[in-house]
Design a protein around this motif. Sequence first.
Motif, PDB file in Angstrom:
ATOM      1  N   PHE A 179      -1.639  13.064 -13.488  1.00 41.35           N
ATOM      2  CA  PHE A 179      -2.140  14.526 -12.721  1.00 41.35           C
ATOM      3  C   PHE A 179      -1.138  15.410 -14.247  1.00 41.35           C
ATOM      4  O   PHE A 179      -1.878  16.106 -14.500  1.00 41.35           O
ATOM      5  N   SER A 180      -0.224  14.756 -14.799  1.00 41.90           N
ATOM      6  CA  SER A 180      -0.129  15.199 -15.984  1.00 41.90           C
ATOM      7  C   SER A 180      -0.572  15.902 -17.371  1.00 41.90           C
ATOM      8  O   SER A 180      -1.430  16.859 -17.400  1.00 41.90           O
ATOM      9  N   ILE A 181      -2.209  14.844 -17.152  1.00 42.51           N
ATOM     10  CA  ILE A 181      -2.691  15.030 -17.611  1.00 42.51           C
ATOM     11  C   ILE A 181      -4.413  15.930 -17.902  1.00 42.51           C
ATOM     12  O   ILE A 181      -4.393  16.677 -18.450  1.00 42.51           O
ATOM     13  N   LEU A 182      -4.506  15.969 -15.979  1.00 46.18           N
ATOM     14  CA  LEU A 182      -5.882  16.917 -15.769  1.00 46.18           C
ATOM     15  C   LEU A 182      -4.474  17.829 -15.739  1.00 46.18           C
ATOM     16  O   LEU A 182      -5.086  19.266 -15.832  1.00 46.18           O
ATOM     17  N   ASP A 183      -3.636  18.326 -15.196  1.00 44.75           N
ATOM     18  CA  ASP A 183      -2.552  19.548 -16.023  1.00 44.75           C
ATOM     19  C   ASP A 183      -3.305  20.203 -16.952  1.00 44.75           C
ATOM     20  O   ASP A 183      -3.581  21.594 -17.126  1.00 44.75           O
ATOM     21  N   ASN A 184      -3.045  19.148 -17.715  1.00 46.42           N
ATOM     22  CA  ASN A 184      -2.993  19.720 -18.969  1.00 46.42           C
ATOM     23  C   ASN A 184      -4.644  20.030 -19.468  1.00 46.42           C
ATOM     24  O   ASN A 184      -4.666  21.799 -20.519  1.00 46.42           O
ATOM     25  N   LEU A 185      -5.520  19.550 -19.266  1.00 47.86           N
ATOM     26  CA  LEU A 185      -6.963  19.770 -19.029  1.00 47.86           C
ATOM     27  C   LEU A 185      -7.139  21.414 -18.381  1.00 47.86           C
ATOM     28  O   LEU A 185      -8.691  22.276 -18.926  1.00 47.86           O
ATOM     29  N   VAL A 225       1.146  -1.107  -0.185  1.00 46.68           N
ATOM     30  CA  VAL A 225      -0.254  -0.255   0.005  1.00 46.68           C
ATOM     31  C   VAL A 225       0.510   1.525  -0.181  1.00 46.68           C
ATOM     32  O   VAL A 225      -0.100   2.236  -0.210  1.00 46.68           O
ATOM     33  N   SER A 226       2.595   1.069   0.434  1.00 44.53           N
ATOM     34  CA  SER A 226       2.978   2.348   0.339  1.00 44.53           C
ATOM     35  C   SER A 226       3.870   2.786  -1.191  1.00 44.53           C
ATOM     36  O   SER A 226       4.611   3.581  -1.817  1.00 44.53           O
ATOM     37  N   SER A 227       3.392   1.620  -2.047  1.00 45.57           N
ATOM     38  CA  SER A 227       4.350   1.706  -2.626  1.00 45.57           C
ATOM     39  C   SER A 227       3.343   2.988  -4.180  1.00 45.57           C
ATOM     40  O   SER A 227       2.442   2.635  -4.063  1.00 45.57           O
ATOM     41  N   LYS A 228       4.695   3.170  -4.989  1.00 42.64           N
ATOM     42  CA  LYS A 228       4.126   4.171  -6.312  1.00 42.64           C
ATOM     43  C   LYS A 228       2.858   3.515  -6.625  1.00 42.64           C
ATOM     44  O   LYS A 228       3.598   2.525  -7.523  1.00 42.64           O
ATOM     45  N   ASN A 229       2.253   3.957  -7.659  1.00 43.31           N
ATOM     46  CA  ASN A 229       1.433   4.109  -8.712  1.00 43.31           C
ATOM     47  C   ASN A 229       1.591   4.947 -10.222  1.00 43.31           C
ATOM     48  O   ASN A 229       1.606   6.003 -10.173  1.00 43.31           O
ATOM     49  N   PRO A 230       2.740   4.540 -10.897  1.00 41.04           N
ATOM     50  CA  PRO A 230       3.028   5.241 -11.862  1.00 41.04           C
ATOM     51  C   PRO A 230       2.178   6.040 -12.791  1.00 41.04           C
ATOM     52  O   PRO A 230       2.006   7.195 -13.454  1.00 41.04           O
ATOM     53  N   ARG A 231       1.052   4.857 -12.702  1.00 38.34           N
ATOM     54  CA  ARG A 231       0.104   5.369 -14.144  1.00 38.34           C
ATOM     55  C   ARG A 231      -1.092   6.908 -13.148  1.00 38.34           C
ATOM     56  O   ARG A 231      -1.242   7.767 -13.865  1.00 38.34           O
ATOM     57  N   LEU A 232      -0.911   6.984 -11.929  1.00 38.31           N
ATOM     58  CA  LEU A 232      -1.182   8.224 -11.633  1.00 38.31           C
ATOM     59  C   LEU A 232      -0.689   9.631 -11.428  1.00 38.31           C
ATOM     60  O   LEU A 232      -1.028  10.583 -11.651  1.00 38.31           O
ATOM     61  N   GLU A 233       0.802   8.919 -11.327  1.00 38.63           N
ATOM     62  CA  GLU A 233       1.662  10.328 -11.845  1.00 38.63           C
ATOM     63  C   GLU A 233       1.600  10.627 -12.949  1.00 38.63           C
ATOM     64  O   GLU A 233       1.479  11.707 -13.723  1.00 38.63           O
ATOM     65  N   LYS A 234       0.789   9.663 -13.756  1.00 37.54           N
ATOM     66  CA  LYS A 234       0.340  10.294 -15.463  1.00 37.54           C
ATOM     67  C   LYS A 234      -0.448  11.504 -15.326  1.00 37.54           C
ATOM     68  O   LYS A 234      -0.456  12.176 -16.222  1.00 37.54           O
ATOM     69  N   LEU A 250     -10.261  13.088  -6.861  1.00 39.09           N
ATOM     70  CA  LEU A 250      -9.761  11.336  -6.379  1.00 39.09           C
ATOM     71  C   LEU A 250      -8.538  10.767  -6.884  1.00 39.09           C
ATOM     72  O   LEU A 250      -7.891  10.486  -6.358  1.00 39.09           O
ATOM     73  N   ALA A 251      -7.248  11.588  -7.789  1.00 36.86           N
ATOM     74  CA  ALA A 251      -5.966  11.492  -7.854  1.00 36.86           C
ATOM     75  C   ALA A 251      -5.555  11.739  -6.709  1.00 36.86           C
ATOM     76  O   ALA A 251      -4.604  10.782  -6.515  1.00 36.86           O
ATOM     77  N   ALA A 252      -5.888  12.953  -5.705  1.00 37.37           N
ATOM     78  CA  ALA A 252      -5.005  13.127  -5.162  1.00 37.37           C
ATOM     79  C   ALA A 252      -5.540  12.308  -3.773  1.00 37.37           C
ATOM     80  O   ALA A 252      -4.380  11.761  -3.209  1.00 37.37           O
ATOM     81  N   ALA A 253      -5.869  11.453  -3.822  1.00 44.15           N
ATOM     82  CA  ALA A 253      -6.936  10.571  -1.966  1.00 44.15           C
ATOM     83  C   ALA A 253      -6.086   9.105  -2.969  1.00 44.15           C
ATOM     84  O   ALA A 253      -6.176   8.661  -1.681  1.00 44.15           O
ATOM     85  N   PHE A 254      -5.426   9.673  -4.120  1.00 39.19           N
ATOM     86  CA  PHE A 254      -5.018   8.198  -4.073  1.00 39.19           C
ATOM     87  C   PHE A 254      -3.812   7.867  -4.278  1.00 39.19           C
ATOM     88  O   PHE A 254      -2.962   6.715  -3.606  1.00 39.19           O
ATOM     89  N   SER A 255      -3.518   8.747  -4.424  1.00 40.39           N
ATOM     90  CA  SER A 255      -1.830   9.319  -4.706  1.00 40.39           C
ATOM     91  C   SER A 255      -1.143   9.617  -2.934  1.00 40.39           C
ATOM     92  O   SER A 255      -0.222   9.670  -2.889  1.00 40.39           O
TER      93      SER A 255
END
Length: 350
Positions: free
Chosen positions: A168-174, A157-166, A210-215
Amino acid sequence: MSRSQDPQRPFFPFGNPFRMILPKSSSLSPRLVAILNSFEETLAERLKTLKPKDCKEIQSLSWMISALNSLFAIHTDVKSLITSLELPVSNWDDKWIDVYLDNSVKLLDVCIAFSSEISRLNQGHLFLHCSLHNLDCATAEQFLKARSSLDGWKQHVSSKNPRLEKCFSILDNLVDTLDLPKIKNSSKGKVLMCAMYGVRVITVFICRVLAAAFSCSAVKLSDLKVRETCLWSEAFTDLQACVHGQVRNALSSGKVAVMKELDLVDATVTKLYPLIQITDDAEAMRSSITELRESADILSQGLHLLSKEVDGFFQIVLTGRDALLGNLRVGSDLSNSTRKNNHPEWSTVR
């Protein structure tokens, strides 16, 4: 995901994403004003419903489920608005279509990232299940296996999901392209663009939360500024302040997760872990085992329901995109057919 299979269309960049698209203008007919106002008032009500009496309720899977359910409803509302406008796709500006197709791909990628994270958390449930199974055996060897499984859960549960990092960049673009281009000669187009602006703002807002909550990161949780002329702007600003404030407080307090269901499991694991070595405190261990089993089940059930909402949102974005592409192809076929009828010699060309 790629737009390689889509009709080839130029991409048009736009300037200030917060410029005015539709000032309150007398150029709109009473019917169009009524359609837009009805849509915006419904949107405002949906936002008000999302704000709980106690903002702490936001720290739960149940709120995330409600947020996605509202997002599904909002996207359904805009489909109904398009039908009411009687504005066929053939009359849409190429620029509107380009932005819609580009954004829909991004939203599908966000949904995939969310589904990936939910699956990852569900995989963590297997560690808990194995630990509980071994604890039921009540032998020293099985207790060691139980502790090992709890160690595995903590690491997972403490590991990171690289998909979530991507994500954030998608949402920043939106965020950078929230507004669609100005509309000059189409009253129906102006109404559509104003409604789409609201849909895009709420979509980006909910997906970022949701992205902030997941990450477990509020770094990208910046506040969105919206046009005050929108009937839903006050409800949105109020909801945003409540949600962002609660998420930031939760993460700054050192909680392992924004989701209280996940945080409860972690707290129970932390309490149970040292008890496994204390053989003379059987009552405390039994109590902690029961708590872990109950909290793990609640987390699993919540993730299952959240997964269904993510899938539902994915489908409504996908079907909307497919419907638009289908209409574009039909329009292209009709156009080609018309040209052939006007020039019979074209029909012999291969």
